[in-house]
Enzyme design. Structure first.
Site, PDB file in Angstrom:
ATOM      1  CB  SER A   1      -1.067   0.031   1.449  1.00 55.03           C
ATOM      2  OG  SER A   1      -2.170   0.897   0.980  1.00 55.03           O
TER       3      SER A   1
ATOM      4  CG  ASP B   1      -5.354  -4.395  -3.953  1.00 56.32           C
ATOM      5  OD1 ASP B   1      -5.135  -4.291  -2.636  1.00 56.32           O
ATOM      6  OD2 ASP B   1      -4.219  -4.747  -4.470  1.00 56.32           O
TER       7      ASP B   1
ATOM      8  CG  HIS C   1      -5.817  -2.462   0.357  1.00 54.60           C
ATOM      9  ND1 HIS C   1      -4.896  -2.372  -0.679  1.00 54.60           N
ATOM     10  CD2 HIS C   1      -5.497  -1.603   1.273  1.00 54.60           C
ATOM     11  CE1 HIS C   1      -3.770  -1.555  -0.242  1.00 54.60           C
ATOM     12  NE2 HIS C   1      -4.245  -1.017   0.798  1.00 54.60           N
TER      13      HIS C   1
END
Length: 553
Positions: free
Chosen positions: A211, A336, A452
């Site tokens: 991320s 995600d 995610h």
């Protein structure tokens, strides 16, 4: 007599096995001593927690070298996280004095030497995050122990400033920003200078992150300041091209913060901001609010890196020559976008029906610059397989696909392409994680794939560390990912190293555009080509080719 002899022999073996440890290690700042943990008959790991790699940083200033210490630093406790807002955004915790790192060094029969090194950069939207102690209840997500032990590599996790203290910028030399990126760079440089004393190879360092950590890894490969400090890089669900990775209007945020803390907005603003206490500055960050289809959550992520003319001397797209000799492995999770998209669309959760109108509004927010023409073109592409009466699964999964493509997948493919096109000796690898979410069918819809941050548990070996929470297939996948990641760190090729892999992962090049789909059930059929090419073209070529509303005006 014989059994007694056996017991004595085993006791002797255990005695010598437990003695394998680095003991006191000399670093540039002074001596440190960690804790040795026995993992098996001839396996142990030395863990060092809370080693400073820089001094306590000045407010809104670059990190400075640590002055050092006398005596032996007992490196057995995590330092505090960098000062940051709590998840509820009503209070803050952590410390300004947070530039510390942690090291895991595995040993076999002998003390290790010349091991590959992997440096972890955590995510959290550049607003929160940390690798110092438990992330949730007592679960320490970023423990390097499983990776270090299974892959026979040294793992380092570092602290870097986030939020206002890490990324506030006026967009000019007065307050250039990127302090969190400079912290990461200082940690990488410290590792390069000191890791040989811990049994690491300073010429075989890999940086990896997820991320905002994946974006950070991407920036660290693009800056000219890291020449020779590391050899390889892994970006998980985040690269320099993500729409939230670069703040194009940092001054606006600086003015908001200044007004909140009572600073003037004239040429004395920066001096005033630097005089404000760190807690007040942290709490003055713009709040992240629940998204709506017209103003998605991703738009609130405004405290991020900037093109400052120094750490990032140019737009990211023009800096890939700096990564030409760096091996790069990057990818995303196939859903995600679920985490953010499910917050943007109010009707998403549970049994509620999601109207097609909400999908259009979300898509309209992402294609705003291109007006109605952009929205119509994008919607036609995303709804092309719906038929005349799309099911709720079709509608909701399309919303997730839009979020995944726009926020993560397309930017990552763009970065992979540019890396491959600019590479000299650097190799390029692309992946898509498709393992269904552990929450699918529970608190999530049954069709939800890898959300995610779902990759983190597998990379860090949680199915081995907390076996009761996982099944055998999760341990398989975790073993595969640790094998690919640590082989890549060792040799620059995820297929070659100390660990066996289930499928040969082909290199990515711009012609075949091959990628590997990571899944517990993977076999040769999981090698794919041209990941979501229609949609990559839509976002990188077709939509940018339309006139912008600003141009028309």
């Amino acid at each position: 007599m014989e059994p007694l002899r056996t017991v004595l022999a085993v006791a002797l073996l255990l005695g010598t096995a437990s003695a394998v440890s680095l003991g006191v290690v000399k670093t540039e700042g002074g001596s440190v001593q960690g804790k040795n943990i026995r993992l098996g008959l001839f396996r142990s790991v030395d863990v060092f927690k809370g080693i400073p790699f820089a001094a306590k940083p000045g407010t809104l200033e670059k990190p400075r070298p640590h002055p050092g210490w006398t005596g032996v630093l007992k490196a057995t406790k995590f330092a505090q996280r960098c000062l940051q807002m709590s998840m509820l955004q009503t209070s803050a915790f952590g410390s300004e004095d947070c530039l510390y790192l942690n090291i895991w060094v595995p040993h076999g029969r002998q003390v290790s030497s010349n091991l590959p090194v992997m440096i972890w950069l955590y995510g959290g939207g550049f607003l929160v995050g940390g690798s110092m102690g438990p992330n949730f209840l007592n679960n320490y997500l970023y423990s390097g122990q499983e990776i270090a032990d299974r892959g026979d590599v040294i793992v380092v996790t570092v602290g870097y400033r986030v939020g206002t203290l890490g990324f506030l910028s006026t967009g000019d030399a007065a307050l250039p920003g990127n302090y969190g990126l400079w912290d990461q760079h200082a940690a990488i440089a410290w590792v390069h200078r000191n890791i040989r004393s811990f049994g690491g190879d300073p010429d075989n360092v890999t940086i990896f992150g997820e991320s905002a950590g994946g974006v950070s890894v991407s920036f660290q490969t693009l800056t000219p300041h890291n020449k020779g400090l590391f050899k390889r890089a892994i970006s998980q669900s985040g690269v320099a091209f993500c729409p939230w990775a670069v703040n194009k209007n940092p001054r606006q945020v600086a003015l908001q913060v200044a007004e909140k803390v009572g600073c003037p907005t004239d040429d004395t603003m920066v001096a005033c901001l630097k005089s404000i206490d760190a807690l007040t500055l942290t709490m003055a960050a713009p709040r992240v609010k629940p998204g709506t289809p017209d103003y998605p959550v991703v738009n609130y992520l405004v405290l991020s890196p900037v093109v400052d003319g120094d750490f990032l001397p140019d737009q990211p797209a023009n800096l890939f020559h700096n990564a030409a000799d760096i091996d790069y492995l990057a990818g995303v999770n196939n859903m995600d976008g679920h985490l953010l998209t499910s917050k943007d669309i109010p009707s998403f959760g549970g049994e509620k029906e999601t109207p097609v109108e909400e999908i259009k509004r979300l898509l309209g927010a992402y294609t705003k610059e291109k007006g109605q023409a952009g929205l119509d073109m994008a919607f036609a592409e995303y709804s092309s397989n719906w038929g005349s009466t799309p099911s709720q699964v079709s509608i909701k999964s399309t919303a997730v696909a839009i979020g995944t493509d726009y926020i993560f997948l397309v930017p990552t493919q763009a970065a992979i392409h540019l890396h491959a096109d600019n590479a000299r000796s650097g190799r390029t690898y692309s992946y898509l994680l498709s393992e269904p979410s552990l929450l699918a069918g529970r608190s999530y819809h049954h069709w939800v794939g890898a959300d995610h941050a779902d990759d983190l548990q597998y990379v860090f070996g949680k199915p081995f560390a907390t076996p009761k929470a996982y099944g055998d297939s999760h341990r398989d996948l975790s073993g595969y990912m640790i094998a690919y990641w640590t082989n890549f760190a060792r040799t620059g090729d995820p297929n070659k190293g100390k660990l066996k892999v289930p499928v040969t992962w082909p290199e990515f090049n711009s012609t075949t555009q091959q990628f590997l789909e990571l899944n517990a059930k993977m076999d040769e059929s999981y090698v794919g080509q041209k990941m979501r090419l229609r949609f990559v073209r839509l976002w990188t070529s077709t939509l940018p080719g339309l006139p912008s509303l600003n141009d028309i005006a």
